[in-house]
Design a protein around this motif. Structure first.
Motif, PDB file in Angstrom:
ATOM      1  N   LEU A 210       0.397  -3.222   8.256  1.00  0.00           N
ATOM      2  CA  LEU A 210       0.584  -2.395   9.447  1.00  0.00           C
ATOM      3  C   LEU A 210       1.579  -1.260   9.225  1.00  0.00           C
ATOM      4  O   LEU A 210       1.482  -0.223   9.872  1.00  0.00           O
ATOM      5  CB  LEU A 210       1.026  -3.255  10.632  1.00  0.00           C
ATOM      6  CG  LEU A 210      -0.013  -4.242  11.155  1.00  0.00           C
ATOM      7  CD1 LEU A 210       0.596  -5.152  12.206  1.00  0.00           C
ATOM      8  CD2 LEU A 210      -1.225  -3.516  11.702  1.00  0.00           C
ATOM      9  N   ASN A 211       2.534  -1.445   8.319  1.00  0.00           N
ATOM     10  CA  ASN A 211       3.521  -0.402   8.031  1.00  0.00           C
ATOM     11  C   ASN A 211       3.191   0.370   6.763  1.00  0.00           C
ATOM     12  O   ASN A 211       4.001   1.166   6.296  1.00  0.00           O
ATOM     13  CB  ASN A 211       4.918  -1.026   7.903  1.00  0.00           C
ATOM     14  CG  ASN A 211       5.371  -1.616   9.218  1.00  0.00           C
ATOM     15  OD1 ASN A 211       5.129  -1.051  10.274  1.00  0.00           O
ATOM     16  ND2 ASN A 211       6.009  -2.765   9.153  1.00  0.00           N
ATOM     17  N   GLY A 212       2.013   0.134   6.201  1.00  0.00           N
ATOM     18  CA  GLY A 212       1.621   0.788   4.958  1.00  0.00           C
ATOM     19  C   GLY A 212       0.939   2.124   5.198  1.00  0.00           C
ATOM     20  O   GLY A 212       0.752   2.567   6.338  1.00  0.00           O
ATOM     21  N   VAL A 213       0.578   2.745   4.094  1.00  0.00           N
ATOM     22  CA  VAL A 213      -0.131   4.026   4.129  1.00  0.00           C
ATOM     23  C   VAL A 213      -1.471   3.814   3.427  1.00  0.00           C
ATOM     24  O   VAL A 213      -1.514   3.461   2.251  1.00  0.00           O
ATOM     25  CB  VAL A 213       0.674   5.133   3.411  1.00  0.00           C
ATOM     26  CG1 VAL A 213      -0.112   6.432   3.397  1.00  0.00           C
ATOM     27  CG2 VAL A 213       2.027   5.321   4.067  1.00  0.00           C
ATOM     28  N   ALA A 214      -2.558   4.023   4.155  1.00  0.00           N
ATOM     29  CA  ALA A 214      -3.895   3.791   3.604  1.00  0.00           C
ATOM     30  C   ALA A 214      -4.529   5.097   3.147  1.00  0.00           C
ATOM     31  O   ALA A 214      -4.322   6.154   3.745  1.00  0.00           O
ATOM     32  CB  ALA A 214      -4.782   3.123   4.652  1.00  0.00           C
ATOM     33  N   THR A 215      -5.300   4.979   2.070  1.00  0.00           N
ATOM     34  CA  THR A 215      -6.072   6.104   1.549  1.00  0.00           C
ATOM     35  C   THR A 215      -7.360   5.549   0.950  1.00  0.00           C
ATOM     36  O   THR A 215      -7.459   4.343   0.717  1.00  0.00           O
ATOM     37  CB  THR A 215      -5.254   6.910   0.501  1.00  0.00           C
ATOM     38  OG1 THR A 215      -5.959   8.100   0.178  1.00  0.00           O
ATOM     39  CG2 THR A 215      -4.999   6.102  -0.745  1.00  0.00           C
ATOM     40  N   GLN A 216      -8.334   6.402   0.725  1.00  0.00           N
ATOM     41  CA  GLN A 216      -9.602   5.946   0.138  1.00  0.00           C
ATOM     42  C   GLN A 216     -10.251   7.077  -0.640  1.00  0.00           C
ATOM     43  O   GLN A 216      -9.816   8.220  -0.566  1.00  0.00           O
ATOM     44  CB  GLN A 216     -10.536   5.375   1.192  1.00  0.00           C
ATOM     45  CG  GLN A 216     -10.922   6.330   2.282  1.00  0.00           C
ATOM     46  CD  GLN A 216     -11.614   5.652   3.452  1.00  0.00           C
ATOM     47  OE1 GLN A 216     -11.533   4.452   3.645  1.00  0.00           O
ATOM     48  NE2 GLN A 216     -12.301   6.448   4.260  1.00  0.00           N
ATOM     49  N   SER A 217     -11.286   6.727  -1.387  1.00  0.00           N
ATOM     50  CA  SER A 217     -11.911   7.670  -2.312  1.00  0.00           C
ATOM     51  C   SER A 217     -12.611   8.834  -1.610  1.00  0.00           C
ATOM     52  O   SER A 217     -12.708   9.929  -2.174  1.00  0.00           O
ATOM     53  CB  SER A 217     -12.888   6.941  -3.227  1.00  0.00           C
ATOM     54  OG  SER A 217     -13.819   6.183  -2.475  1.00  0.00           O
ATOM     55  N   SER A 218     -13.128   8.646  -0.429  1.00  0.00           N
ATOM     56  CA  SER A 218     -13.734   9.719   0.366  1.00  0.00           C
ATOM     57  C   SER A 218     -13.699   9.281   1.828  1.00  0.00           C
ATOM     58  O   SER A 218     -13.488   8.105   2.124  1.00  0.00           O
ATOM     59  CB  SER A 218     -15.174  10.002  -0.078  1.00  0.00           C
ATOM     60  OG  SER A 218     -15.999   8.877   0.177  1.00  0.00           O
TER      61      SER A 218
ATOM     62  N   ARG B 205       4.562   0.359   0.358  1.00  0.00           N
ATOM     63  CA  ARG B 205       5.822   1.101   0.236  1.00  0.00           C
ATOM     64  C   ARG B 205       6.914   0.370  -0.537  1.00  0.00           C
ATOM     65  O   ARG B 205       7.923   0.954  -0.866  1.00  0.00           O
ATOM     66  CB  ARG B 205       6.363   1.524   1.593  1.00  0.00           C
ATOM     67  CG  ARG B 205       5.411   2.415   2.344  1.00  0.00           C
ATOM     68  CD  ARG B 205       5.992   2.788   3.666  1.00  0.00           C
ATOM     69  NE  ARG B 205       4.991   3.412   4.496  1.00  0.00           N
ATOM     70  CZ  ARG B 205       5.252   4.382   5.331  1.00  0.00           C
ATOM     71  NH1 ARG B 205       6.475   4.847   5.450  1.00  0.00           N
ATOM     72  NH2 ARG B 205       4.304   4.895   6.069  1.00  0.00           N
ATOM     73  N   GLU B 206       6.753  -0.923  -0.766  1.00  0.00           N
ATOM     74  CA  GLU B 206       7.655  -1.697  -1.606  1.00  0.00           C
ATOM     75  C   GLU B 206       6.903  -2.930  -2.083  1.00  0.00           C
ATOM     76  O   GLU B 206       5.849  -3.267  -1.541  1.00  0.00           O
ATOM     77  CB  GLU B 206       8.941  -2.081  -0.872  1.00  0.00           C
ATOM     78  CG  GLU B 206       8.732  -2.990   0.328  1.00  0.00           C
ATOM     79  CD  GLU B 206      10.027  -3.313   1.070  1.00  0.00           C
ATOM     80  OE1 GLU B 206      11.119  -3.201   0.480  1.00  0.00           O
ATOM     81  OE2 GLU B 206       9.949  -3.681   2.238  1.00  0.00           O
ATOM     82  N   LYS B 207       7.447  -3.590  -3.083  1.00  0.00           N
ATOM     83  CA  LYS B 207       6.783  -4.756  -3.655  1.00  0.00           C
ATOM     84  C   LYS B 207       6.820  -5.933  -2.671  1.00  0.00           C
ATOM     85  O   LYS B 207       7.841  -6.185  -2.040  1.00  0.00           O
ATOM     86  CB  LYS B 207       7.477  -5.137  -4.969  1.00  0.00           C
ATOM     87  CG  LYS B 207       6.721  -6.141  -5.788  1.00  0.00           C
ATOM     88  CD  LYS B 207       7.360  -6.266  -7.161  1.00  0.00           C
ATOM     89  CE  LYS B 207       6.490  -7.106  -8.057  1.00  0.00           C
ATOM     90  NZ  LYS B 207       6.958  -7.028  -9.450  1.00  0.00           N
TER      91      LYS B 207
END
Length: 165
Positions: A28-36, A70-72
């Motif tokens: 929930l506190n992360g940053v999501a990204t994807q290939s397209s 954002r961290e391990k």
């Protein structure tokens, strides 16, 4: 003076152990990204298990999705919610990877599990046995699309204290 250093180390170790948090959804506190983008990556970590808030890639070779925590973290399990719609379902055969490397978008990190069939509108949990990492990746090998209605990463942050034994 040695006793002061030993006392300080012991206190730091005790503090680190008491600060450990319970296992919770750390995505929930992360940053999501994807290939397209057909639908944005962040929709898979918005906390809503509903079908109308799914991430989705375009049809492409080896589509992937990633959340940067954002961290391990130590990861206990990953829960994935599938779409209720047959035309959106796009998860079968995907692989879940966890690790600290961002090489190849994080897709080369160690594998936690391979996703089998998840029924339409169903959620499945994958045991990651305490794997550690900053990145959680889901990659679907082949020329396909990848659709994720929700990805829950159950884990806790790792606190690194040197000389703590």
């Amino acid at each position: 003076m040695e006793w002061l250093q030993l006392y300080t180390t012991a206190c730091l170790c005790l503090l680190a152990q008491t600060q450990r948090t319970a296992v919770r959804n750390v995505a929930l506190n992360g940053v999501a990204t994807q290939s397209s983008n057909r639908h944005t990556a962040a929709e898979a970590i918005d906390g809503r298990m509903r079908d109308y808030s799914c991430s989705s890639t375009k049809v492409e070779a080896d589509p992937w999705w990633r959340v940067d925590l954002r961290e391990k973290h130590q990861i206990a399990a990953i829960k994935i919610a599938n779409s209720q719609s047959a035309d959106k379902a796009g998860i079968y055969g995907a692989e879940i990877h966890i690790g600290d490397s961002n090489r190849n978008h994080g897709n080369d990190n160690p594998k936690c599990a391979t996703v089998g069939r998840i029924g339409l509108g169903d959620t499945k949990t994958f045991d990651c046995r305490g794997m550690q990492g900053r990145y959680v990746n889901i990659i679907r090998p082949g020329k396909k699309h990848l659709t994720l209605c929700e990805v829950v990463v159950l884990g806790q942050p790792l606190f690194v204290i040197k000389n703590c034994e």
